[in-house]
Scaffold this active site. Sequence first.
Site, PDB file in Angstrom:
ATOM      1  N   CYS A 172     -32.863 -27.612  28.718  1.00 39.83           N
ATOM      2  CA  CYS A 172     -33.412 -26.842  29.746  1.00 39.83           C
ATOM      3  C   CYS A 172     -33.092 -26.310  30.858  1.00 39.83           C
ATOM      4  CB  CYS A 172     -34.913 -27.425  29.472  1.00 39.83           C
ATOM      5  SG  CYS A 172     -34.462 -29.093  30.359  1.00 39.83           S
ATOM      6  N   GLY A 222     -45.557 -24.920  24.806  1.00 41.07           N
ATOM      7  CA  GLY A 222     -46.170 -24.684  26.072  1.00 41.07           C
ATOM      8  C   GLY A 222     -47.675 -24.881  26.216  1.00 41.07           C
ATOM      9  N   GLU A 277     -34.360 -17.286  27.216  1.00 39.47           N
ATOM     10  CA  GLU A 277     -33.489 -18.651  27.349  1.00 39.47           C
ATOM     11  C   GLU A 277     -32.541 -18.291  25.932  1.00 39.47           C
ATOM     12  OE1 GLU A 277     -35.783 -21.746  26.112  1.00 39.47           O
ATOM     13  OE2 GLU A 277     -35.199 -22.925  28.282  1.00 39.47           O
ATOM     14  N   GLU A 337     -43.434 -21.291  24.390  1.00 37.40           N
ATOM     15  CA  GLU A 337     -44.200 -21.185  23.798  1.00 37.40           C
ATOM     16  C   GLU A 337     -45.243 -21.879  23.496  1.00 37.40           C
ATOM     17  OE1 GLU A 337     -41.698 -19.524  20.192  1.00 37.40           O
ATOM     18  OE2 GLU A 337     -43.420 -18.832  19.665  1.00 37.40           O
ATOM     19  N   GLY A 351     -41.269 -28.696  25.882  1.00 37.15           N
ATOM     20  CA  GLY A 351     -40.338 -28.123  24.681  1.00 37.15           C
ATOM     21  C   GLY A 351     -40.625 -26.766  25.178  1.00 37.15           C
ATOM     22  N   SER A 352     -40.431 -26.061  24.523  1.00 39.46           N
ATOM     23  CA  SER A 352     -39.973 -24.246  24.635  1.00 39.46           C
ATOM     24  C   SER A 352     -41.640 -23.732  25.149  1.00 39.46           C
ATOM     25  CB  SER A 352     -40.105 -23.639  23.322  1.00 39.46           C
ATOM     26  OG  SER A 352     -41.327 -23.466  22.507  1.00 39.46           O
ATOM     27  N   LYS A 389     -44.021 -38.594  19.421  1.00 38.40           N
ATOM     28  CA  LYS A 389     -43.555 -37.579  18.776  1.00 38.40           C
ATOM     29  C   LYS A 389     -42.298 -36.787  19.239  1.00 38.40           C
ATOM     30  CE  LYS A 389     -44.383 -33.560  16.649  1.00 38.40           C
ATOM     31  NZ  LYS A 389     -42.632 -32.879  16.289  1.00 38.40           N
ATOM     32  N   GLU A 417     -43.108 -29.402  30.811  1.00 34.88           N
ATOM     33  CA  GLU A 417     -41.734 -29.922  30.681  1.00 34.88           C
ATOM     34  C   GLU A 417     -41.277 -28.186  30.537  1.00 34.88           C
ATOM     35  OE1 GLU A 417     -41.102 -31.383  33.289  1.00 34.88           O
ATOM     36  OE2 GLU A 417     -42.417 -32.351  33.549  1.00 34.88           O
TER      37      GLU A 417
HETATM   38  P1  NAD Z   1     -40.392 -26.607  20.009  1.00 33.57           P
HETATM   39  O1  NAD Z   1     -41.366 -26.107  21.388  1.00 33.57           O
HETATM   40  O2  NAD Z   1     -40.177 -25.997  18.521  1.00 33.57           O
HETATM   41  O3  NAD Z   1     -40.471 -27.251  19.859  1.00 33.57           O
HETATM   42  C1  NAD Z   1     -40.810 -28.767  20.611  1.00 33.57           C
HETATM   43  C2  NAD Z   1     -41.422 -29.896  19.748  1.00 33.57           C
HETATM   44  O4  NAD Z   1     -43.539 -29.434  19.698  1.00 33.57           O
HETATM   45  C3  NAD Z   1     -41.242 -30.605  18.802  1.00 33.57           C
HETATM   46  O5  NAD Z   1     -41.382 -31.915  18.685  1.00 33.57           O
HETATM   47  C4  NAD Z   1     -42.630 -29.937  17.837  1.00 33.57           C
HETATM   48  O6  NAD Z   1     -42.522 -30.311  15.873  1.00 33.57           O
HETATM   49  C5  NAD Z   1     -43.348 -29.978  18.546  1.00 33.57           C
HETATM   50  N1  NAD Z   1     -44.452 -28.575  18.277  1.00 33.57           N
HETATM   51  C6  NAD Z   1     -43.835 -27.215  18.028  1.00 33.57           C
HETATM   52  N2  NAD Z   1     -45.027 -26.660  17.739  1.00 33.57           N
HETATM   53  C7  NAD Z   1     -46.304 -27.400  18.501  1.00 33.57           C
HETATM   54  C8  NAD Z   1     -47.767 -26.858  18.039  1.00 33.57           C
HETATM   55  N3  NAD Z   1     -48.045 -26.089  17.969  1.00 33.57           N
HETATM   56  N4  NAD Z   1     -48.031 -27.990  18.918  1.00 33.57           N
HETATM   57  C9  NAD Z   1     -47.914 -29.285  19.002  1.00 33.57           C
HETATM   58  N5  NAD Z   1     -46.261 -29.245  18.937  1.00 33.57           N
HETATM   59  C10 NAD Z   1     -45.442 -28.551  18.299  1.00 33.57           C
HETATM   60  O7  NAD Z   1     -39.032 -26.682  21.860  1.00 33.57           O
HETATM   61  P2  NAD Z   1     -37.280 -27.044  20.750  1.00 33.57           P
HETATM   62  O8  NAD Z   1     -37.088 -25.789  20.239  1.00 33.57           O
HETATM   63  O9  NAD Z   1     -37.592 -28.413  20.319  1.00 33.57           O
HETATM   64  O10 NAD Z   1     -36.850 -27.612  21.931  1.00 33.57           O
HETATM   65  C11 NAD Z   1     -36.193 -26.443  23.375  1.00 33.57           C
HETATM   66  C12 NAD Z   1     -37.315 -26.019  24.197  1.00 33.57           C
HETATM   67  O11 NAD Z   1     -37.384 -27.629  24.777  1.00 33.57           O
HETATM   68  C13 NAD Z   1     -36.347 -25.069  24.994  1.00 33.57           C
HETATM   69  O12 NAD Z   1     -36.940 -24.355  25.737  1.00 33.57           O
HETATM   70  C14 NAD Z   1     -35.903 -25.979  26.132  1.00 33.57           C
HETATM   71  O13 NAD Z   1     -35.706 -25.318  27.337  1.00 33.57           O
HETATM   72  C15 NAD Z   1     -36.762 -27.451  25.997  1.00 33.57           C
HETATM   73  N6  NAD Z   1     -36.906 -28.181  27.016  1.00 33.57           N
HETATM   74  C16 NAD Z   1     -37.629 -28.254  28.479  1.00 33.57           C
HETATM   75  C17 NAD Z   1     -37.606 -29.206  29.054  1.00 33.57           C
HETATM   76  C18 NAD Z   1     -37.991 -29.690  30.457  1.00 33.57           C
HETATM   77  O14 NAD Z   1     -37.788 -30.503  30.434  1.00 33.57           O
HETATM   78  N7  NAD Z   1     -38.138 -28.798  30.693  1.00 33.57           N
HETATM   79  C19 NAD Z   1     -36.252 -29.818  28.580  1.00 33.57           C
HETATM   80  C20 NAD Z   1     -35.611 -29.893  27.372  1.00 33.57           C
HETATM   81  C21 NAD Z   1     -35.953 -29.087  26.658  1.00 33.57           C
END
Ligand code: NAD
Length: 790
Positions: A300, A249, A397, A247, A244-245, A192, A266
Site C-alpha cells: 500500500c 473502503g 495505484e 474503492e 484494502g482498496s 476475515k 487503511e
Molecule cells: P480489496 O479492497 O479488494 O479487498 C480487501 C478485503 O476486503 C478482502 O478481504 C475482500 O474480500 C474484502 N472485500 C471486498 N469487497 C468487499 C465489500 N464490498 N465489503 C466488505 N469487504 C469486502 O483489496 P485487495 O485487492 O485485497 O488489497 C489491495 C488493496 O489493499 C490495495 O489498494 C492496498 O493499497 C490496500 N492496502 C492498504 C494497506 C494500508 O495499511 N493502508 C495495507 C495493505 C493493503
Amino acid sequence: MNILDRYHAMEYGPAPEARNEADAWLAARDFGKALFIGGDWKAAAGGKTFETSEPSSGKLLAEVSDANAADIDAAVAAAAKALPKWSAASGYQRAKVLYAIGRAMQRHQRLFAVLETIDNGKPIRESRDIDVPLAIRHFIHHAGWAQALDRDFPGHRGVGVVGQIIPWNFPLLMLAWKIAPALAAGCTVVLKPAEFTPLTAILFAEICERAGVPKGVVNIVQGGPEAGVAIVNHPGVQKIAFTGSSEVGKIIRKATAGSGKKLSLELGGKSAFIVFEDADLDSAVEGLVDGIWFNQGQVCCAGSRLLVQEGIADALIAKVKTRMSRLRVGSPLDKNTDIGPLVDLTQLERVKGLVAEGARQGAVCWQPDAGLPSSGYYHLPTLATGVSPANILAQEEVFGPVLATMTFRNTEEAIELANNTRYGLAASVWSENVNLALHVAPQLKAGVVWVNGTNMFDAACGFGGYRESGFGREGGREGMFEYLTAKLPLGPVIKPATMSAQPVEQADGAAIDRTAKLFIGGKQVRPDGNYSLAIATAKGKLAGEVGLGSRKDIRDAVSAARGAKAWPEATAYNRSQVLYYLAENLSGRAGEFAARLTELTGATPKAAREEVEQSIERLFLYAGLADKFEGRVHQPPARAVTLALHEPVGVVGIVAPDASPLLGLISLIAPALAMGNTVVAVPSERYPLLATDLYQVIEYSDIPSGAINIVTGRSAELAGVLAKHDDVDGLWVFADAETCAKAEAESIGNLKRVWSGNGRGIDWASDQAAGDAFLRRAVEVKNVWVPYGD
Ligand code: NAD
C-alpha cells in the site's frame, strides 16, 4: 579466464527453503472445516468452498470453507458471548494471552514464513525477515498496552465486538495489526482474511487454541466480499477495521453511515519517493529497490512515484537500471530471490493493462533483459520514464512492480508533485541535508514520511493515511484509540430543524433594521442567492434576518479557508495568543451576548450569563492547550527516531447544534482553531444571530482572514454541501440523526474525516465536553522516521 573474470561470471546457485513441514501441514488439515468460530472448526453453513492456489505455479493448495451471512451471524454471536468476560479480565490476564500468542508464533516462525510465501508468492526472505517477525512484535508490544490501559487511556474502555477485514498482500502482518490492539483493548474480534491468502490465518487460529485464547475472543472466518459485506452490515458489530482498496473502503464508509459503528480505513496509496540532488544516490537506489520492488510492489505504501531532481535524473536512472538488471526474479522459496510472482492471474493482467495504458499515454516503459519462470504470475520490474503528472501510472495505484518517474526543479515543485495525488499514505525523502528533509516532511500530505529510508514499520509507531488513503492509525498509542471509546457527556436527541421551526411575528419597527450577513474570507458578505431567513425571539417575534447560505457560499467559504495559510503556518504560541485575545474581546461584550441569548432562547439572565462565561472559559482553555497538545517521539527497535507530529486536519466544516448555541459553537470551533485548522462553520439554524454577533468580535481579534468563516442557513442542506465538497478535509456534525447519517454517506468523495453526534447532542456545559477528545479529532498524526548513525 582469470580469477576475477571467473568471480564476475559466477551465478548464484539455487538456495531453496525447505517446504516439507508446510506441505505436511497442508496435507493434514481439513480445509472444508476452516472457519474458526467460538473456538471450534466449522464448515461453511452453505457448504461452499473457494480455492487458494500457489502463485508461483498456479497449482491448487486447498479448497477452503467459504463463509456466508449465517456463518458471520455465528461468529458475531460467539464474539458477543465471549466479550463480557474478556473485557472484564484484568490487563495482566489479557497481557499474558497476547504474550503467549507472540511466543507461540515465534516457535512456529519458519512454518508461518514458508506458508505465507507459498500462498502469497512473496520472497521467503521477506516473509521470514520482515512479515513474521513484525507480526510477532505486534503481539508482544500490545501485551504491554493491555496492562497500560488505565494508565494511558483513563476513562476509556474497549469498543466491543470488532469486525476486521484484511487484504492479501501482508496476510499475517495485517492480521497482527488488527487483532493485537483489539485484544489489548478488551475487544473480541471476527476477522476475515482475503480470499487469495487464507492459510496463515488458519495457522494463527491454531496458535490461538494453543496459547489459551478464550473461546470466541478470536473468530476467523474465510471467504470473499459476501462474507465481508455481512460483517460490515452486522448490527452486533461495534467497530469495523478495514484494510484494502480505496474503492471498497468507500463502499464501507457508505454502508456504515448512520450506524454509529466506529470505523478505521487503511487504504491504497501512490507514495512519492523524492530524491534531491544532494542525496547519497547509491543509498537511494537501494531504498528504491525496497520501496517499489518489495513484495513485487504489492504494498500500500510502495514508493511508486520516483520524483528526482533534474540535475541528477540521468545519473540516478542509469544506476536504477543497472540495479534492476541484477534483481533476481524467480521462485519465491529461493532465498536469493528478489522478485516473486504476483498474487494471482487477475492481478497480473491488471498490472499489464495499466503498464500498456501508461505507455499509450506517453510513458516509456523499460524492463531488464531477464527471462521469466515458465509458470506462475510473474511480471518483470518495470521503470516508466517520461511520465506526465496526469499519466495513469502517476495517478493510479498499480499495486505491482512498476515505478513511474518524474523530475522536479526545486523544493516547491517537489512538494507540489508529491501532493498531486488523491492518496496520502506515505513518502520517502532523500537528502544528505537533514534540514531540507525536515523542511519538506511536514509539507507532504502523507501519514508516514521516511527520511533517507523507506518501508520502516514498528508496532510502537502509528501507520495510516491522509485523504483517500483512509483514516485512523494502526500501531502504538494512536492505534489503541481506534479500539477504545470514551463516552462524552450526552445531550438531548436532536430533532430535525424543520420540526423546531417557529412562526415569526413582524417586528414593531422601533429598532433600526440590521442585516446579518455571512462571514467569508474575513469580510461580511451577502449570501449569493440573496435570500434571507427570519429568526424568531423566544417569544416568536422577529429578532432579525440572516443570510440564507447556499452551495455557492459554502464553496467561497471553503476556498477562503483553504487560502488562509497564515493560520496553519502560525506558531502554536501565536495561535494561543489570538485565541486568548478572542476570549478577552468576548468578555468585553459578555453582557450583550447574554442579553442576546435570553432574547433568542428564553434562557434566564443568570443562565445566559453562565453560558457566556463558560464560552469565554472554553476559549481560554483551548488558547492554553494550543501549544500543549503535542506529538511524541517514538524509539522503534531500529537506529531511528520516529517523530509523531500533530498536524492540523486542514479545512474543517462544523455544523453546530441549537442547544447552548454560543457554547456549543465555541466548543467546536476553538479546538479546531487551536490545532491550526481553518474552519467553515454553520451555526445553529435556529439561533444564528449569536454567530453573526460573534464575527464582529472575530473581526477585531487578529484572526487572519479566512481562518474562520460563518455561513448561516439551513443546517441539513449546508451539511450536505460540506460533506460532498472534496476540498473539505474534516466535518463535525451535530444535527439530527438523518443529517448526520447523510453527511457520513456523502463524505466518500475524498473520504473526509467525519465526526458526527449521530443525532445526539453533547452536554456542552459539562467539563467533559472539552479537552483531548476534541483536540484528537482536530489533528492528523504524521509519523516521520529519521534514521541516525553512519
Ligand atoms: P480489496 O479492497 O479488494 O479487498 C480487501 C478485503 O476486503 C478482502 O478481504 C475482500 O474480500 C474484502 N472485500 C471486498 N469487497 C468487499 C465489500 N464490498 N465489503 C466488505 N469487504 C469486502 O483489496 P485487495 O485487492 O485485497 O488489497 C489491495 C488493496 O489493499 C490495495 O489498494 C492496498 O493499497 C490496500 N492496502 C492498504 C494497506 C494500508 O495499511 N493502508 C495495507 C495493505 C493493503
